[in-house]
Design a protein around this motif. Structure first.
Motif, PDB file in Angstrom:
ATOM      1  N   ASN A 119       0.818  -1.209   0.000  1.00 57.81           N
ATOM      2  CA  ASN A 119       0.000   0.000   0.000  1.00 57.81           C
ATOM      3  C   ASN A 119       0.853   1.262   0.000  1.00 57.81           C
ATOM      4  O   ASN A 119       1.890   1.329   0.668  1.00 57.81           O
ATOM      5  N   HIS A 120       0.417   2.241  -0.775  1.00 55.95           N
ATOM      6  CA  HIS A 120       0.949   3.593  -0.660  1.00 55.95           C
ATOM      7  C   HIS A 120      -0.208   4.443  -0.144  1.00 55.95           C
ATOM      8  O   HIS A 120      -1.139   4.767  -0.887  1.00 55.95           O
TER       9      HIS A 120
ATOM     10  N   VAL B  66       0.641   6.363   7.533  1.00 59.54           N
ATOM     11  CA  VAL B  66       0.405   7.286   6.414  1.00 59.54           C
ATOM     12  C   VAL B  66       1.741   7.603   5.760  1.00 59.54           C
ATOM     13  O   VAL B  66       2.701   8.001   6.423  1.00 59.54           O
ATOM     14  N   ASP B  67       1.818   7.413   4.452  1.00 58.93           N
ATOM     15  CA  ASP B  67       3.058   7.642   3.715  1.00 58.93           C
ATOM     16  C   ASP B  67       3.207   9.082   3.229  1.00 58.93           C
ATOM     17  O   ASP B  67       4.329   9.576   3.071  1.00 58.93           O
ATOM     18  N   ARG B  68       2.072   9.739   2.984  1.00 55.18           N
ATOM     19  CA  ARG B  68       2.126  11.081   2.409  1.00 55.18           C
ATOM     20  C   ARG B  68       0.878  11.846   2.836  1.00 55.18           C
ATOM     21  O   ARG B  68      -0.198  11.253   2.966  1.00 55.18           O
ATOM     22  N   ILE B  69       1.015  13.143   3.026  1.00 53.48           N
ATOM     23  CA  ILE B  69      -0.103  13.994   3.415  1.00 53.48           C
ATOM     24  C   ILE B  69      -0.235  15.105   2.390  1.00 53.48           C
ATOM     25  O   ILE B  69       0.745  15.796   2.085  1.00 53.48           O
TER      26      ILE B  69
ATOM     27  N   ALA C 102      -1.750   7.172  -4.938  1.00 55.78           N
ATOM     28  CA  ALA C 102      -2.323   6.502  -3.773  1.00 55.78           C
ATOM     29  C   ALA C 102      -2.918   5.157  -4.151  1.00 55.78           C
ATOM     30  O   ALA C 102      -3.629   5.046  -5.153  1.00 55.78           O
ATOM     31  N   THR C 103      -2.624   4.147  -3.366  1.00 60.48           N
ATOM     32  CA  THR C 103      -3.368   2.879  -3.469  1.00 60.48           C
ATOM     33  C   THR C 103      -4.421   2.799  -2.380  1.00 60.48           C
ATOM     34  O   THR C 103      -5.369   2.024  -2.482  1.00 60.48           O
TER      35      THR C 103
ATOM     36  N   LEU D  31      -9.936   2.169  -0.519  1.00 58.86           N
ATOM     37  CA  LEU D  31      -8.971   1.781  -1.542  1.00 58.86           C
ATOM     38  C   LEU D  31      -9.174   2.603  -2.808  1.00 58.86           C
ATOM     39  O   LEU D  31     -10.300   2.997  -3.147  1.00 58.86           O
ATOM     40  N   PHE D  32      -8.094   2.809  -3.533  1.00 63.54           N
ATOM     41  CA  PHE D  32      -8.174   3.623  -4.749  1.00 63.54           C
ATOM     42  C   PHE D  32      -9.178   3.084  -5.771  1.00 63.54           C
ATOM     43  O   PHE D  32      -9.911   3.882  -6.372  1.00 63.54           O
ATOM     44  N   PRO D  33      -9.258   1.760  -6.016  1.00 63.23           N
ATOM     45  CA  PRO D  33     -10.241   1.291  -7.005  1.00 63.23           C
ATOM     46  C   PRO D  33     -11.671   1.705  -6.673  1.00 63.23           C
ATOM     47  O   PRO D  33     -12.471   1.948  -7.589  1.00 63.23           O
ATOM     48  N   GLU D  34     -12.008   1.796  -5.372  1.00 60.42           N
ATOM     49  CA  GLU D  34     -13.353   2.235  -4.998  1.00 60.42           C
ATOM     50  C   GLU D  34     -13.527   3.721  -5.280  1.00 60.42           C
ATOM     51  O   GLU D  34     -14.609   4.157  -5.706  1.00 60.42           O
ATOM     52  N   LEU D  35     -12.495   4.506  -5.049  1.00 57.35           N
ATOM     53  CA  LEU D  35     -12.552   5.929  -5.377  1.00 57.35           C
ATOM     54  C   LEU D  35     -12.698   6.123  -6.880  1.00 57.35           C
ATOM     55  O   LEU D  35     -13.495   6.950  -7.346  1.00 57.35           O
TER      56      LEU D  35
END
Length: 227
Positions: free
Chosen positions: A2-3, A44-47, A92-93, A143-147
């Motif tokens: 995950n990212h 969290v990897d990035r904000i 983002a993943t 998750l990104f696919p849902e977004l």
């Protein structure tokens, strides 16, 4: 692998209290408190601060640049689209959705939800269905696919403006809620109106350091109420 990108949704033109996220609480603005507390997350990897492309948000954009925050500008009204394009930009993943008017947001709750999502292989997880934590500690993970699916398929103004209803209302997704044993959802730790801001100003005068978890803040609040 995950990212995980935390996207903090922000704008200046709040209907009830314009410019609220740049108001000061102690030695920081509301937005600065949110960013600093999300930074305490272990997962969290990035904000990224996701603001609108309206000229009204130019001062907010400059504030983010001055602070060294990563910032993304997108549609004012299609907030779902803003999140989707931001997630694409930052690869983002997995997305954590936070709103910028919650200066007591708790990294431990963010991490609990991220761990829940991962361990149960969920598409969506939150602590708001139903809420049991103080209003202002709301966290959503998806998750990104849902977004992406929501971005492509959602058509109503409501779904485009509020980002996650289309995702969490789909019967086919695997979702879960983080529930507290005691219901504190009647407590307001968010800023919608001047009364909320004045309350949080009084709370910050109780010598908050900025890194306390929500249980410590609750104890502080209760002890002060009893005096």
């Amino acid at each position: 692998m995950n990212h995980t990108v935390a996207i903090i949704q922000a704008r200046m033109n709040s209907t009830r209290l314009p410019g609220k996220i740049l108001l000061n609480l102690g030695d920081k603005t509301v937005l600065d408190h949110v960013h600093a507390r999300v930074c305490l997350s272990d997962h969290v990897d990035r904000i990224v601060i996701a603001i609108t492309d309206s000229a009204e948000d130019d001062p907010l954009h400059q504030h983010c640049l001055d602070k060294g925050y990563e910032v993304f500008r997108g549609s004012e009204y299609d907030v779902l689209g803003r999140f989707y394009h931001c997630a694409i930009e930052y690869k983002a993943t997995r997305v954590v959705r936070i709103t910028a008017d919650c200066p007591l947001i708790d990294a431990s709750l963010i991490d609990e939800l991220l761990e829940l999502q991962c361990s149960d292989d969920l598409d969506y997880a939150s602590n708001t269905i139903p809420p049991s934590y103080p209003d202002g500690l709301d966290v959503e993970v998806f998750l990104f696919p849902e977004l992406e699916r929501a971005f492509i398929e959602a058509t109503s103004n409501y779904d485009r403006e509020h980002v996650t209803p289309f995702i969490k209302n789909k019967l086919s997704i695997k979702k879960a809620n983080l529930q507290n044993q005691v219901d504190y959802s009647h407590l307001r730790w968010t800023i919608d109106e001047m009364s909320d801001y004045l309350f949080l100003k009084s709370l910050f005068r109780l010598n908050l350091k900025g890194h306390e978890n929500w249980i410590s803040i609750l104890s502080l609040f209760i002890n002060n109420e009893e005096k």
